[in-house]
Design a protein around this motif. Sequence first.
Motif, PDB file in Angstrom:
ATOM      1  N   GLN A   1       0.826  -1.196   0.000  1.00  0.00           N
ATOM      2  CA  GLN A   1       0.000   0.000   0.000  1.00  0.00           C
ATOM      3  C   GLN A   1       0.865   1.252   0.000  1.00  0.00           C
ATOM      4  O   GLN A   1       2.027   1.206   0.347  1.00  0.00           O
ATOM      5  N   GLY A   2       0.248   2.365  -0.386  1.00  0.00           N
ATOM      6  CA  GLY A   2       0.974   3.611  -0.573  1.00  0.00           C
ATOM      7  C   GLY A   2       1.238   4.404   0.688  1.00  0.00           C
ATOM      8  O   GLY A   2       1.616   5.559   0.624  1.00  0.00           O
ATOM      9  N   PHE A   3       1.030   3.823   1.837  1.00  0.00           N
ATOM     10  CA  PHE A   3       1.406   4.485   3.092  1.00  0.00           C
ATOM     11  C   PHE A   3       2.288   3.528   3.876  1.00  0.00           C
ATOM     12  O   PHE A   3       2.522   2.405   3.455  1.00  0.00           O
ATOM     13  N   HIS A   4       2.809   3.951   5.006  1.00  0.00           N
ATOM     14  CA  HIS A   4       3.965   3.293   5.602  1.00  0.00           C
ATOM     15  C   HIS A   4       3.687   2.326   6.748  1.00  0.00           C
ATOM     16  O   HIS A   4       4.609   1.954   7.453  1.00  0.00           O
ATOM     17  N   PHE A   5       2.472   1.878   6.920  1.00  0.00           N
ATOM     18  CA  PHE A   5       2.146   0.923   7.982  1.00  0.00           C
ATOM     19  C   PHE A   5       2.144  -0.509   7.437  1.00  0.00           C
ATOM     20  O   PHE A   5       1.183  -1.252   7.600  1.00  0.00           O
ATOM     21  N   ARG A   6       3.212  -0.898   6.803  1.00  0.00           N
ATOM     22  CA  ARG A   6       3.251  -2.203   6.148  1.00  0.00           C
ATOM     23  C   ARG A   6       3.542  -3.339   7.119  1.00  0.00           C
ATOM     24  O   ARG A   6       2.991  -4.420   6.985  1.00  0.00           O
ATOM     25  N   GLY A   7       4.413  -3.114   8.075  1.00  0.00           N
ATOM     26  CA  GLY A   7       4.687  -4.159   9.067  1.00  0.00           C
ATOM     27  C   GLY A   7       3.431  -4.543   9.828  1.00  0.00           C
ATOM     28  O   GLY A   7       3.189  -5.715  10.120  1.00  0.00           O
ATOM     29  N   GLU A   8       2.614  -3.536  10.134  1.00  0.00           N
ATOM     30  CA  GLU A   8       1.349  -3.796  10.822  1.00  0.00           C
ATOM     31  C   GLU A   8       0.437  -4.675   9.971  1.00  0.00           C
ATOM     32  O   GLU A   8      -0.242  -5.568  10.484  1.00  0.00           O
ATOM     33  N   ALA A   9       0.433  -4.433   8.656  1.00  0.00           N
ATOM     34  CA  ALA A   9      -0.391  -5.244   7.755  1.00  0.00           C
ATOM     35  C   ALA A   9       0.116  -6.679   7.691  1.00  0.00           C
ATOM     36  O   ALA A   9      -0.671  -7.632   7.713  1.00  0.00           O
ATOM     37  N   VAL A  10       1.439  -6.853   7.638  1.00  0.00           N
ATOM     38  CA  VAL A  10       1.997  -8.210   7.626  1.00  0.00           C
ATOM     39  C   VAL A  10       1.619  -8.937   8.918  1.00  0.00           C
ATOM     40  O   VAL A  10       1.146 -10.086   8.883  1.00  0.00           O
ATOM     41  N   ASN A  11       1.799  -8.287  10.059  1.00  0.00           N
ATOM     42  CA  ASN A  11       1.415  -8.920  11.337  1.00  0.00           C
ATOM     43  C   ASN A  11      -0.068  -9.270  11.369  1.00  0.00           C
ATOM     44  O   ASN A  11      -0.451 -10.338  11.859  1.00  0.00           O
ATOM     45  N   TYR A  12      -0.893  -8.395  10.839  1.00  0.00           N
ATOM     46  CA  TYR A  12      -2.337  -8.631  10.793  1.00  0.00           C
ATOM     47  C   TYR A  12      -2.638  -9.913   9.997  1.00  0.00           C
ATOM     48  O   TYR A  12      -3.400 -10.764  10.438  1.00  0.00           O
ATOM     49  N   PHE A  13      -2.021 -10.038   8.828  1.00  0.00           N
ATOM     50  CA  PHE A  13      -2.265 -11.222   7.995  1.00  0.00           C
ATOM     51  C   PHE A  13      -1.677 -12.485   8.611  1.00  0.00           C
ATOM     52  O   PHE A  13      -2.239 -13.576   8.462  1.00  0.00           O
TER      53      PHE A  13
END
Length: 191
Positions: A134-146
């Motif tokens: 995604q185009g914003f910087h909360f990517r680690g949070e998304a990986v942890n979520y998945f």
Amino acid sequence: MSEYKIVKSYGNVSAYTDWSPALDAIKNIENKTILELGLGAGTLNLINRFKKVISFEVARENEWYNRSVEDYSKYPNWSSQFIFMKSLGLDVADDELLKSGGSVRNTEAMKLYFAALENFVPSYEGIDVAFVDQGFHFRGEAVNYFLEKGIPEIIAHDTFNHDHIYGYDTIKLPSNYVTQVFGGLGTTLIS
């Protein structure tokens, strides 16, 4: 995710699509469904390789999304949704994150993001792969979520640089997952 051993890299791909080699590591890709966070230049590649592509775009502006809809809506295996960052408070949260060098991570804004995602995709049953770009910087949070949701395979893009900005240094990798790292700006396949 700071120790890298590159598995495969292609020489002539753009920074937007340098994650393409990771797709070759996904077995039976043509029978799988991918949930894409952040659509764009590489979405057609996903449409051509996966059985089903579900794209979720949250951004400051919708021009890029509207162009993508014009290009991809003719494909029956593609669906999408757009939400403005401002409506979730992600614009302010992302600005704060960048100003702080990644130290200020507004988890409340991400709760709203994940609630909007769950409204669009009510069940993750049948989601085989999640693509975090995604185009914003909360990517680690998304990986942890998945990871918490038990998604079998997760592709994380831009993992070579700015671990702290993207939050990749916050990933809690369960022992039953392994990583493969690909070149370019860094693409990590977690499976």
